[in-house]
Design a protein around this motif. Structure first.
Motif, short mmCIF file in Angstrom:
data_model
loop_
_atom_site.label_atom_id
_atom_site.label_comp_id
_atom_site.label_asym_id
_atom_site.label_seq_id
_atom_site.Cartn_x
_atom_site.Cartn_y
_atom_site.Cartn_z
N UNK A 137 0.98 -1.28 -0.03
CA UNK A 137 0.27 -0.21 0.18
C UNK A 137 0.32 1.90 0.21
N UNK A 138 2.00 1.60 -0.40
CA UNK A 138 2.83 2.45 -0.10
C UNK A 138 3.05 2.39 -1.71
N UNK A 139 3.82 4.21 -1.93
CA UNK A 139 4.81 4.49 -3.46
C UNK A 139 5.53 4.00 -3.25
N UNK A 140 5.88 3.52 -4.64
CA UNK A 140 6.83 2.34 -4.67
C UNK A 140 7.85 2.95 -5.36
N UNK A 141 9.23 2.62 -4.97
CA UNK A 141 10.58 3.88 -5.23
C UNK A 141 10.94 3.26 -6.76
N UNK A 142 11.87 4.06 -7.95
CA UNK A 142 11.96 3.85 -9.38
C UNK A 142 13.75 3.37 -9.39
N UNK B 237 8.76 -0.46 -8.03
CA UNK B 237 8.75 -1.65 -7.52
C UNK B 237 8.57 -1.13 -5.68
N UNK B 238 8.15 -2.64 -5.29
CA UNK B 238 8.41 -2.49 -3.32
C UNK B 238 9.87 -3.35 -3.37
N UNK B 239 9.60 -2.49 -1.99
CA UNK B 239 10.95 -3.00 -1.53
C UNK B 239 11.27 -4.26 -0.97
N UNK C 207 2.56 6.56 2.87
CA UNK C 207 3.66 5.33 2.94
C UNK C 207 3.81 5.46 1.76
N UNK C 208 5.58 5.63 2.24
CA UNK C 208 6.26 5.00 0.81
C UNK C 208 7.67 4.15 1.77
N UNK C 209 7.99 3.76 0.36
CA UNK C 209 9.06 2.69 0.49
C UNK C 209 10.64 2.53 1.53
N UNK D 185 14.15 6.68 -7.75
CA UNK D 185 14.23 7.67 -6.92
C UNK D 185 14.25 6.11 -5.69
N UNK D 186 15.46 6.71 -4.00
CA UNK D 186 15.37 5.73 -3.63
C UNK D 186 14.88 6.44 -2.34
N UNK D 187 13.20 5.89 -1.75
CA UNK D 187 13.48 6.41 -0.80
C UNK D 187 12.93 5.57 0.71
N UNK D 188 13.54 5.91 1.84
CA UNK D 188 13.21 5.01 3.12
C UNK D 188 13.55 6.34 3.66
N UNK D 189 14.26 6.00 5.05
CA UNK D 189 15.40 6.42 6.46
C UNK D 189 16.58 7.14 5.71
#
Ligand code: G3P
Length: 478
Positions: free
Chosen positions: A3-8, A14-16, A35-37, A209-213
């Motif tokens: 349910x989170x936005x995918x990263x590129x 894609x999902x993480x 929500x993001x990956x 585009x990498x998402x996360x902490x």
């Protein structure tokens, strides 16, 4: 699906593999908005590897064609301004009309970068040796600009789209590839922007585009041996990044404590108008916001009256309703701002309005009779509160500006232009505006901070230059 936005990555969404996500909190409702990956270190490595490989091919794509991709991206971005602006209001609390302006300004920036890239990169240098002692006319030097490789772009929450494209488009036109690490709040707007780039058909792997902490992937990205340039806008995390980064060009913009100097001969109406716009637009959450007014005692009361009257007209509330003052980005930020205001009040400052805060929404506040023992005299609130220091001489204002560790911009209001230029010379800050509030734009202007406000100079032209290096070929005649 989580349910989170995918990263590129590699031209795909894609999902993480981590199975984890990061929540984005709406600054107004304080509820989860998106929500993001939470990408893994392996996914980060894959992105950088692909960016490295794709860059080699991209550098060989003719310059006019690279520019064409950017023009196409700009067009798609403009067409999608409404949904992106809506995201900006939801995740960073920017009022809708300013959010639309951010996207339009970004499209203009991308097109300008494409054109400026052609202007800068189509011209090289030809050097003759015989001007240097001891040399004859036995060789020619041909110098041109070549890309650096992989550019890591880290924009902040306050302009997630605009400060992403201000890094990405100069990088791409110059033949670099890009790894984008969006801010958590602002990530979905950045992903929408990346979707526009995807639609523009850039080669696979060139962009990701990498998402996360930041705490999980930040160090890996900023110390990655395959990253050849870092362009970062944000807070003092940038200082830590600088200390750890390798021998690569770095561009940093780390905030400001922009002093507004109002002299006795100033047009007070003009100064007050600019202080309102410069201090309160996007609720003061701009590095270039007016963050400290130093006004000559003789005109202080008159200036304060004008500012207070104009402040009374500011609307406060919901970003969708286009209010002037909208909630600040987070509860942590709201509490920090409140701490600065309370510290000033305890130490004897005068509030011209009642202190009022509901959740992250802070009503605009003018804090008068500020003295240098108060935190607000030196710290950047990033919120809708402005301190006033009453000064006896212009030199006091210059000294205050120069004593600050942050030195992004500043401004002077006076009708004496000769004096303004001399004072600008004396103020040790990246840019001094005469008779206008600090501001970054137009986006091709040089934009830089001194001291802890940053490293390197931005603006489209300077960024293209920063993201290239000179390569020479010397032809030696036998
Ligand atoms: O806070 C980021 C900084 O770049 C400000 O830009 O356009 O609001 O002056 P601007």
């Amino acid at each position: 699906p989580n349910g989170a936005f995918k990263f590129y990555i590699a031209g795909q969404w894609k999902e993480s593999d981590s199975g984890s996500t990061v929540d984005i909190i709406n600054p107004f409702t304080l509820q989860k908005q998106y929500k993001i990956q939470a990408c893994t270190p392996e996914e980060v490595n894959k992105c950088v590897d692909q960016a490295k490989a794709a860059q080699k091919l991209w550098a060989k794509v003719p310059l006019w064609k690279r520019a064409e991709y950017l023009h196409s991206f700009a067009k798609i971005l403009r067409t999608n301004k409404d949904p992106i602006a809506k995201c900006l209001t939801n995740e960073v609390g920017k009022c809708l009309k300013d959010a639309i302006v951010e996207v339009e300004r970004s499209a203009d920036l991308v097109s300008y970068a494409a054109e400026e890239g052609i202007r800068i990169l189509s011209v090289g240098r030809f050097c003759m040796p015989d001007c240097f002692p001891g040399n004859g006319r036995n060789k020619f030097c041909l110098a041109s600009k070549i890309p650096l490789g992989v550019v890591l772009a880290i924009p902040p929450f306050n302009y997630p789209v605009n400060l992403a494209v201000s890094k990405i488009s100069p990088a791409l036109v110059a033949g670099n590839s890009v790894v984008l690490k969006p801010p958590t709040q602002g990530a979905v707007s950045c992903l929408h922007m990346m979707h526009c780039m995807h639609a523009a058909g850039f080669p696979k792997g060139l962009l990701c585009a990498v998402t996360g902490k930041g705490s999980e992937i930040g160090d890996l990205l900023t110390t990655h041996p395959k990253v050849n340039c870092i362009s970062f806008t944000g807070g003092d995390t940038g200082i830590a990044i600088c200390k750890r980064a390798g021998m690569i060009p770095i561009q940093m913009e780390l905030g400001g404590k922009d002093v507004c100097l109002v002299l006795e001969d100033a047009d007070l109406e003009l100064a007050a108008t600019h202080i309102i716009k410069g201090g309160f637009s996007y609720s003061g959450q701009r590095c270039t916001a007016v963050k400290c007014i130093c006004v000559m005692e003789k005109v202080a009361d008159a200036l304060v009256k004008k500012i207070v009257d104009k402040m009374a007209k500011l609307t406060v509330g919901f970003p969708d309703a286009n209010c002037d003052i909208t909630p600040v980005i987070s509860t942590v930020s709201a509490e920090f701002i409140e701490g600065l205001a309370m510290d000033a009040r305890e130490k004897g400052a005068r509030f011209h309005q009642e202190w009022k805060r509901e959740g992250n929404l802070i009503w605009p506040l003018l804090i008068d009779n500020v003295t240098t023992n108060m935190r607000i005299a030196w710290e950047e609130p990033f919120g809708p509160i402005i301190p006033i220091i009453r000064i006896k001489t212009p030199q006091e204002g210059i000294d205050h500006c120069n004593a600050s560790k942050l030195a992004l911009q500043g401004c002077i209001f006076t009708k004496n232009i000769d004096n303004a230029i001399l004072m600008s010379d004396a103020m040790e800050s990246g840019t001094i505006q005469i008779n206008a509030a600090p501001a970054r734009g137009p986006d091709h202007f040089p934009f830089q901070g001194l001291r802890e406000s940053g490293i390197g100079s931005q603006g489209i032209t300077n960024t293209i230059n920063l993201m290239t290096k000179t390569k020479s070929t010397v032809i030696n005649f036998q």
